[in-house]
Design an enzyme around this catalytic site. Sequence first.
Site, PDB file in Angstrom:
ATOM      1  N   ARG A   1     -18.465  -7.698 -14.859  1.00  0.00           N
ATOM      2  CA  ARG A   1     -17.623  -8.824 -15.283  1.00  0.00           C
ATOM      3  C   ARG A   1     -18.301 -10.171 -15.007  1.00  0.00           C
ATOM      4  O   ARG A   1     -18.016 -11.157 -15.686  1.00  0.00           O
ATOM      5  CB  ARG A   1     -16.260  -8.770 -14.580  1.00  0.00           C
ATOM      6  CG  ARG A   1     -15.316  -7.798 -15.272  1.00  0.00           C
ATOM      7  CD  ARG A   1     -13.955  -7.803 -14.629  1.00  0.00           C
ATOM      8  NE  ARG A   1     -12.976  -7.170 -15.495  1.00  0.00           N
ATOM      9  CZ  ARG A   1     -11.848  -6.611 -15.067  1.00  0.00           C
ATOM     10  NH1 ARG A   1     -11.564  -6.601 -13.770  1.00  0.00           N
ATOM     11  NH2 ARG A   1     -11.009  -6.064 -15.914  1.00  0.00           N
TER      12      ARG A   1
ATOM     13  N   LYS B   1      -2.871   1.587 -12.908  1.00  0.00           N
ATOM     14  CA  LYS B   1      -1.826   0.587 -13.202  1.00  0.00           C
ATOM     15  C   LYS B   1      -0.789   1.258 -14.098  1.00  0.00           C
ATOM     16  O   LYS B   1      -0.671   0.972 -15.302  1.00  0.00           O
ATOM     17  CB  LYS B   1      -2.457  -0.641 -13.846  1.00  0.00           C
ATOM     18  CG  LYS B   1      -3.363  -1.405 -12.865  1.00  0.00           C
ATOM     19  CD  LYS B   1      -4.032  -2.605 -13.484  1.00  0.00           C
ATOM     20  CE  LYS B   1      -4.926  -3.281 -12.445  1.00  0.00           C
ATOM     21  NZ  LYS B   1      -5.778  -4.321 -13.042  1.00  0.00           N
TER      22      LYS B   1
ATOM     23  N   GLY C   1      -5.914  -3.637 -19.532  1.00  0.00           N
ATOM     24  CA  GLY C   1      -4.568  -4.022 -19.958  1.00  0.00           C
ATOM     25  C   GLY C   1      -4.638  -4.998 -21.122  1.00  0.00           C
ATOM     26  O   GLY C   1      -3.864  -4.909 -22.086  1.00  0.00           O
TER      27      GLY C   1
ATOM     28  N   GLY D   1     -11.761  -3.033 -16.317  1.00  0.00           N
ATOM     29  CA  GLY D   1     -12.712  -3.317 -15.256  1.00  0.00           C
ATOM     30  C   GLY D   1     -13.220  -2.053 -14.597  1.00  0.00           C
ATOM     31  O   GLY D   1     -14.431  -1.848 -14.450  1.00  0.00           O
TER      32      GLY D   1
HETATM   33  N1  LIG Z   1      -4.657  10.451 -10.174  1.00  0.00           N
HETATM   34  C1  LIG Z   1      -4.930   9.258  -9.664  1.00  0.00           C
HETATM   35  N2  LIG Z   1      -4.318   8.856  -8.525  1.00  0.00           N
HETATM   36  C2  LIG Z   1      -4.597   7.642  -7.987  1.00  0.00           C
HETATM   37  N3  LIG Z   1      -5.485   6.757  -8.509  1.00  0.00           N
HETATM   38  C3  LIG Z   1      -6.112   7.129  -9.634  1.00  0.00           C
HETATM   39  C4  LIG Z   1      -5.869   8.380 -10.265  1.00  0.00           C
HETATM   40  N4  LIG Z   1      -6.653   8.440 -11.363  1.00  0.00           N
HETATM   41  C5  LIG Z   1      -7.360   7.295 -11.417  1.00  0.00           C
HETATM   42  N5  LIG Z   1      -7.059   6.496 -10.389  1.00  0.00           N
HETATM   43  C6  LIG Z   1      -7.640   5.172 -10.038  1.00  0.00           C
HETATM   44  O1  LIG Z   1      -7.434   4.281 -11.098  1.00  0.00           O
HETATM   45  C7  LIG Z   1      -8.244   3.136 -10.809  1.00  0.00           C
HETATM   46  C8  LIG Z   1      -8.493   2.357 -12.071  1.00  0.00           C
HETATM   47  O2  LIG Z   1      -7.255   2.042 -12.659  1.00  0.00           O
HETATM   48  P1  LIG Z   1      -7.026   0.794 -13.618  1.00  0.00           P
HETATM   49  O3  LIG Z   1      -7.207  -0.478 -12.866  1.00  0.00           O
HETATM   50  O4  LIG Z   1      -5.711   1.043 -14.259  1.00  0.00           O
HETATM   51  O5  LIG Z   1      -8.214   0.941 -14.698  1.00  0.00           O
HETATM   52  P2  LIG Z   1      -8.992  -0.172 -15.534  1.00  0.00           P
HETATM   53  O6  LIG Z   1      -9.470  -1.223 -14.544  1.00  0.00           O
HETATM   54  O7  LIG Z   1     -10.121   0.546 -16.194  1.00  0.00           O
HETATM   55  O8  LIG Z   1      -7.989  -0.729 -16.490  1.00  0.00           O
HETATM   56  C9  LIG Z   1      -9.488   3.696 -10.167  1.00  0.00           C
HETATM   57  O9  LIG Z   1      -9.750   2.962  -8.991  1.00  0.00           O
HETATM   58  C10 LIG Z   1      -9.139   5.172  -9.859  1.00  0.00           C
HETATM   59  O10 LIG Z   1      -9.485   5.573  -8.558  1.00  0.00           O
HETATM   60  O1  LIG Z   2      -8.642  -5.804 -13.722  1.00  0.00           O
HETATM   61  C1  LIG Z   2      -7.972  -6.327 -14.610  1.00  0.00           C
HETATM   62  O2  LIG Z   2      -7.322  -5.602 -15.565  1.00  0.00           O
HETATM   63  P1  LIG Z   2      -7.640  -4.074 -15.985  1.00  0.00           P
HETATM   64  O3  LIG Z   2      -7.587  -3.205 -14.738  1.00  0.00           O
HETATM   65  O4  LIG Z   2      -6.506  -3.761 -16.922  1.00  0.00           O
HETATM   66  O5  LIG Z   2      -8.983  -4.048 -16.653  1.00  0.00           O
HETATM   67  C2  LIG Z   2      -7.847  -7.812 -14.778  1.00  0.00           C
HETATM   68  O6  LIG Z   2      -8.677  -8.505 -13.849  1.00  0.00           O
HETATM   69  C3  LIG Z   2      -6.386  -8.251 -14.621  1.00  0.00           C
HETATM   70  O7  LIG Z   2      -5.957  -7.978 -13.313  1.00  0.00           O
HETATM   71  P2  LIG Z   2      -4.375  -7.721 -13.031  1.00  0.00           P
HETATM   72  O8  LIG Z   2      -4.007  -6.418 -13.701  1.00  0.00           O
HETATM   73  O9  LIG Z   2      -4.272  -7.680 -11.534  1.00  0.00           O
HETATM   74  O10 LIG Z   2      -3.630  -8.894 -13.642  1.00  0.00           O
END
Ligand SMILES: Nc1ncnc2c1ncn2[C@@H]1O[C@H](COP(=O)(O)OP(=O)(O)O)[C@@H](O)[C@H]1O
Ligand SMILES: O=C(OP(=O)(O)O)[C@H](O)COP(=O)(O)O
Length: 403
Positions: free
Chosen positions: A37, A202, A384, A360
């Site tokens: 990033r 998330k 997101g 991310g």
């Molecule tokens: N079954 C699970 N239980 C808890 N955490 C999980 C599980 N599967 C994936 N994760 C966690 O999800 C995190 C990423 O989630 P998220 O922030 O939603 O993704 P992104 O940043 O790609 O949008 C990772 O740190 C991973 O460890």
């Molecule tokens: O990591 C982020 O989003 P992402 O996990 O959906 O890629 C962005 O920095 C937004 O962070 P936030 O979901 O805490 O508002």
Amino acid sequence: MKTIDELLADGVAGKRVFVRADLNVPLDGTTITDDGRIRAVLPTVKALADAGARVVVASHLGRPKGAPDPVFSLAPAATRLGELLGADVAFASDTVGESATSTVSGLADGQVAVLENLRFNAGETSKDDAERAAFADLLAGLADVYVGDGFGAVHRKHASVFDLPARLPHYAGHLIATEVGVLKKLTEDVQRPYVVALGGAKVSDKLAVIDQLLAKADRILIGGGMAYTFLKAKGYEIGGSLLQEDQLAAVTEYVERAERTGVELVLPVDAVVAPAFPDLKSKAPADATAVAADAMPADQMGLDIGPESRKLYASKIADAATVFWNGPMGVFEHPDFAEGTKAVAQALLDSKSFTVVGGGDSAAAVRILGFDENAFGHISTGGGASLEYLEGKTLPGLAALED
Ligand SMILES: Nc1ncnc2c1ncn2[C@@H]1O[C@H](COP(=O)(O)OP(=O)(O)O)[C@@H](O)[C@H]1O
Ligand SMILES: O=C(OP(=O)(O)O)[C@H](O)COP(=O)(O)O
């Protein structure tokens, strides 16, 4: 939407330019485990600095609770930005206080400063318009021009994303322009079959986007933390797995609607479980076992999709024309729970489809697990944000950059 190219053409020498970036990088203590990033915003920061602007970079990191918390300091990101720029980067130990004011007023033309985490201030994320506005007024005092380039946060109605651009001449940076250019194609002219793979942690945010994606995708593959809310809704035991209890009724409705409308909503048929969340620092063996999705022990938690699900998901990706993937399939940071994420990444590369990886942690996972990021069609810095864009929603941080 005016872009940074217009700003540069008009000349920015001597102007204080506020760059809202997304420097929300994964950290192990103060060590950045993936700097994607930071690299993504370099073209904007470099172009402004080279043009003689006084560049003020601001971002959030993590989810602190509206007050300073050293765990979420942006200092490591500022250091890394300086290394990548090959220049000294000043760091303000607050966001709108004395340190920020003196750091910004001390900038010479072409110099860069990073402010401390925006979310150390309650006004940044407040749902109260007046509280956000008051914080945006303080931020506006630090700059003459606003450049929005934090694509990963454009879906957040936060002060620095939504309220601040209204107070200053505003432009989209190079990263936002590129991201929107690619994602726009997926909303206008998507090649089918269109497969969306969703995972991550998330859960609440991401379950909500399925509502709209059901009308757009041909297949939706569910992994990561959100899978267990679906399995629970089917009546299965999910032990200590992540659960979004208030969305159980919604996911039941998604399953019914998918059946009715001919969308394939694919759930894991097995899971890798362990008695506790693993130690991501020591990476000590986690006592992991694979079990069928309907046989999860009550004293275990689901931390990855299992081997049969890996094969199933790969087969559902193989004949796709377009794949959008957001969210790791499991806790990929630990080797015992990385196989699901690896299998999905590999399936994307093995397919002949146009592949977009968003988020991310998803983008970081691809790189940390050793895949060549250039082999994917597009790696988006926002998970997101890209999902909500694909839903067709108006994103506050993009709307605010319109004229
Ligand atoms: N079954 C699970 N239980 C808890 N955490 C999980 C599980 N599967 C994936 N994760 C966690 O999800 C995190 C990423 O989630 P998220 O922030 O939603 O993704 P992104 O940043 O790609 O949008 C990772 O740190 C991973 O460890
Ligand atoms: O990591 C982020 O989003 P992402 O996990 O959906 O890629 C962005 O920095 C937004 O962070 P936030 O979901 O805490 O508002």
